[in-house]
Design a protein around this motif. Sequence first.
Motif, PDB file in Angstrom:
ATOM      1  N   LYS A 418       0.818  -1.215   0.000  1.00 46.82           N
ATOM      2  CA  LYS A 418       0.000   0.000   0.000  1.00 46.82           C
ATOM      3  C   LYS A 418       0.849   1.261   0.000  1.00 46.82           C
ATOM      4  CE  LYS A 418      -3.995  -2.033   2.361  1.00 46.82           C
ATOM      5  NZ  LYS A 418      -4.878  -1.964   3.562  1.00 46.82           N
ATOM      6  N   ARG A 419       1.966   1.213   0.748  1.00 45.54           N
ATOM      7  CA  ARG A 419       2.772   2.417   0.924  1.00 45.54           C
ATOM      8  C   ARG A 419       4.049   2.442   0.112  1.00 45.54           C
ATOM      9  NH1 ARG A 419       2.125   2.077   7.386  1.00 45.54           N
ATOM     10  NH2 ARG A 419       2.214  -0.124   6.777  1.00 45.54           N
ATOM     11  N   HIS A 446       0.524   9.232  -3.161  1.00 51.24           N
ATOM     12  CA  HIS A 446      -0.541   8.266  -2.909  1.00 51.24           C
ATOM     13  C   HIS A 446      -1.832   8.789  -3.464  1.00 51.24           C
ATOM     14  CE1 HIS A 446       0.685   4.951  -0.047  1.00 51.24           C
ATOM     15  NE2 HIS A 446       1.810   5.574  -0.286  1.00 51.24           N
TER      16      HIS A 446
END
Length: 446
Positions: A418-419, A446
């Motif tokens: 996700k990061r 993001h």
Amino acid sequence: MASMTAFNVLPKVTDHPYHNAILARLPTEWTPWPDDSSSVNHDEALSTFVRRAQKKGFTWPKKPVVFISDPHADAEAFEASLIAAGVIERDGAHLCEYALTKFGKKADIVVGGDCLDKGPSNLMMLRSLAHLYRLNAKVTLLAGNHDLRLLMGLLSLERDTDAGSQHLFVRMGKKVVPLFKEVFDQYLADTQWDKGLPSEQACRQALFPGSDWFENFPFYAAGFLTDEGIAREISKMTTKAQNFEAHSAKNGLSLSQVYAAAMKCRSLFLKKSGEFSWFFRRMRLVKKRGSFLFLHAGLDDHMAELLANHGVKYANRAFKQNLMHQNLFSFYYGSLANTFRTKYRKADLPLTPRGAYTARQAGIQVLVHGHINQHFGQRVSLKNGLIHIEADITLDAHSRKNEGLDGCGVGVTLIDKKRGVIGLSCDYPQVKVFNPGLKGKRVGAH
């Protein structure tokens, strides 16, 4: 740049006086992975990483991976890095008094090797790592060159030695002497440690290579090591053989005491009942998660082919089998050990474009490793087309003092689907974030 509150790149760290002191040394803002010379080694390193990470075949680890490498006998730096990553929280005032956080219970924690040597305390570092295992954390301990040098040195005292291995004890050099001093002081000093011990001269003969080693080694190693590799070994051993006894004496140890401490280390590390018998038993050579291969140093062509043809489990089994049962010379100077020794020098086994291509065909797109001291946080490098994340940011107090870095080292590399890739270091003013994101977004966004 953006504030950490605006972009949650790291897990939350519990409010605690000790934790707050660590956080005060860390950056409060994040930035897309910089393309300055301290953060990349090649103009195309980041763009290549972005391009490949956006391809369909590229995969991220299913669980977040926390990578900490080269603690080098500094438990304070090791625990500070775990705290900074949000993996542990202190439940006492001293080292080894910590518990896993919610994030720490689910994360894959990879210790990238070189737990030993330098200082301030080898034994405290080992006990801190043992506590992490006691908490049932998901830990993978990788082999580092300093760790394996100890094992090679201890094994060489037992096995029949020849020109290929009789130098492996002294080859550990001055950096191992503090470990022997710790072991002697904590386990032997108040005992009859010299009862039944060989004479000082006999201890010297057991520890040092024979007088003809320097003449015989080049012939023994011919055809196995490169000419540069042989010359490097002779040069290193000339210095180490000349200085080992003086370094021991500087630390308050005679050669008899070094020998006694080494025998105690054999009991502590190699006997099933030894306090640290878990250390080498749990050790692995490599770990693969998604398209990322975690290891201590790097690959050569032969290892790339081995991984492509047989996989990671086979490589780890071969590592264990060769480590304990094969000739020490062929193991330590071979391709398996090159994985925790190489710095891609002429003296090392080579990684060519063909080997890099083979690794990529095997699903290995990125190597994550330590081994190379970094003074400005983590670095992305490109070596013959293979992406490397260089994650050692120089943690231990001894190295930091020698290399002009302030305070306790704190550094962790987080890899998460996700990061992205997050490089957190007390030696760089922002948290470095690599995330290719969606098409059209900048790296780190993001």
